[in-house]
Design a protein around this motif. Structure first.
Motif, PDB file in Angstrom:
ATOM      1  N   LEU A   1       0.753  -1.200   0.046  1.00 45.02           N
ATOM      2  CA  LEU A   1      -0.031   0.028   0.065  1.00 45.02           C
ATOM      3  C   LEU A   1       0.986   1.340  -0.164  1.00 45.02           C
ATOM      4  N   THR A   2       1.920   1.154   0.494  1.00 46.93           N
ATOM      5  CA  THR A   2       2.971   2.280   0.760  1.00 46.93           C
ATOM      6  C   THR A   2       3.795   2.538  -0.630  1.00 46.93           C
ATOM      7  N   SER A   3       3.574   1.725  -1.653  1.00 50.13           N
ATOM      8  CA  SER A   3       4.401   1.795  -2.687  1.00 50.13           C
ATOM      9  C   SER A   3       4.285   3.352  -3.436  1.00 50.13           C
ATOM     10  N   GLU A   4       5.613   3.701  -3.903  1.00 51.16           N
ATOM     11  CA  GLU A   4       5.475   5.033  -4.541  1.00 51.16           C
ATOM     12  C   GLU A   4       5.407   4.969  -6.093  1.00 51.16           C
TER      13      GLU A   4
ATOM     14  N   LEU B   1      -4.173   1.761   8.170  1.00 53.07           N
ATOM     15  CA  LEU B   1      -3.543   3.046   8.237  1.00 53.07           C
ATOM     16  C   LEU B   1      -3.070   3.429   9.564  1.00 53.07           C
ATOM     17  N   ILE B   2      -3.594   2.920  10.582  1.00 54.53           N
ATOM     18  CA  ILE B   2      -3.385   3.273  11.948  1.00 54.53           C
ATOM     19  C   ILE B   2      -1.905   2.832  12.393  1.00 54.53           C
TER      20      ILE B   2
ATOM     21  N   GLN C   1       0.618   7.781   5.877  1.00 52.75           N
ATOM     22  CA  GLN C   1      -0.845   7.600   6.018  1.00 52.75           C
ATOM     23  C   GLN C   1      -1.476   8.472   4.656  1.00 52.75           C
ATOM     24  N   GLU C   2      -0.798   9.840   4.726  1.00 51.31           N
ATOM     25  CA  GLU C   2      -1.298  10.592   3.759  1.00 51.31           C
ATOM     26  C   GLU C   2      -0.968  10.252   2.125  1.00 51.31           C
TER      27      GLU C   2
ATOM     28  N   ILE D   1     -10.888  10.120   7.268  1.00 47.88           N
ATOM     29  CA  ILE D   1     -10.406  10.664   5.934  1.00 47.88           C
ATOM     30  C   ILE D   1      -9.595  11.920   6.265  1.00 47.88           C
ATOM     31  N   PRO D   2      -8.254  11.983   5.764  1.00 41.92           N
ATOM     32  CA  PRO D   2      -7.619  13.241   5.933  1.00 41.92           C
ATOM     33  C   PRO D   2      -8.226  14.430   5.648  1.00 41.92           C
TER      34      PRO D   2
END
Length: 281
Positions: free
Chosen positions: A202-205, A227-228, A235-236, A260-261
């Motif tokens: 999920l964190t892939s750029e 996300l926590i 997270q963003e 939601i941010p």
């Protein structure tokens, strides 16, 4: 930076090199707690000792990755979410599909662990269609379950679970969609056929959604209690990937402690605050 911290960073660097997952941006308190548990299991008394062990026994990296990833999973976890899916979300999504003469339905369960959630979503969808006197063959349905841990995904693909995993499954659903095999419950093939499991960070750029998905136009995305465990900047980044992958009018479901941010609040309608269900404008 003291020596122990240096070796801690080296362990994370090696994990990133081997699996492409950068745990340095996760919440460090969580990572250190899980790493300490793994070290205690192996008998390593320091980060340096554990790093030496990793270099001598590379297979230990896989065990470490497995322990660092979150594995709280069971079928129909938080039953109210699945009631919302059947009574509100699926009716709304499929009503929109018919309005625009479309039949493609794409769902993404991110951080799926052992697959319980993805199969629960598939069962809920099939039950909804049965209630509407429709069939899965009437639609082009794709449900993706993704995780960074291949060992967990292998178990998900097998679709075999112990009694604890299905303890919240209603008897009728259990009888309809599971085979009993000794002390285990196996998901029926018709449900397994609806779900594809693949590795995705999920964190892939570089990949904002599962590579196997080819295109990132999802109608429903579940990313609950994942996300926590990320730092705020991470997270963003993750949320931006989720946002870009979701169709306008699509639904996003987060975990009970997630939201939601602020930068994206105006892009969503809150459909259910308690269950963290949002609809993209």
């Amino acid at each position: 930076m003291n020596n122990e911290e240096k070796y801690f960073r080296l362990i994370l660097k090696q994990l990133c090199k081997m699996y492409g997952v950068d745990f340095s941006e996760y919440r460090q308190s969580t990572i250190k707690r899980r790493l300490a548990r793994r070290m205690a299991f192996t008998g390593a008394g320091s980060y340096r000792e554990y790093l030496d062990m990793l270099q001598e026994m590379p297979q230990e990296y896989n065990h470490l990755l497995h322990d660092l990833t979150i594995k709280v999973s069971r079928f129909f976890r938080n039953q109210y979410v699945f009631e919302r899916l059947q009574n509100e979300i699926f009716p709304d999504i499929l009503r929109s599909k018919k309005e625009y003469d479309q039949n493609v339905l794409r769902i993404w369960c991110a951080g799926c662990a052992f697959g319980d959630e993805a199969y629960s979503v598939a069962i809920t969808l099939v039950e909804f269609l049965k209630r509407k006197r429709e069939k899965t063959d009437d639609y082009d349905i794709t449900i993706f379950g993704t995780d960074i841990d291949e060992e967990s995904l292998e178990k998900a693909r097998l679709g075999e679970y112990d009694g604890d995993a299905v303890k919240e499954v209603k008897r009728g659903i259990l009888d309809e969609y599971f085979f009993v095999s000794g002390d285990y419950y196996r998901v029926v093939d018709s449900i397994k056929a609806l779900v594809s499991f693949t590795i995705h960070d999920l964190t892939s750029e570089t990949h904002m959604s599962p590579p196997a998905g080819i295109i990132a136009n999802y109608d429903l995305m579940l990313c609950r209690n994942t996300l926590i465990y990320f730092s705020v900047p991470l997270q963003e980044r993750v949320f931006l990937n989720l946002f870009k992958s979701l169709n306008p009018g699509g639904y996003l479901i987060l975990g009970e402690s997630e939201s939601i941010p602020k930068d994206h609040e105006d892009s969503f309608i809150i459909k259910n605050q308690k269950e963290r269900i949002y609809k993209k404008i």
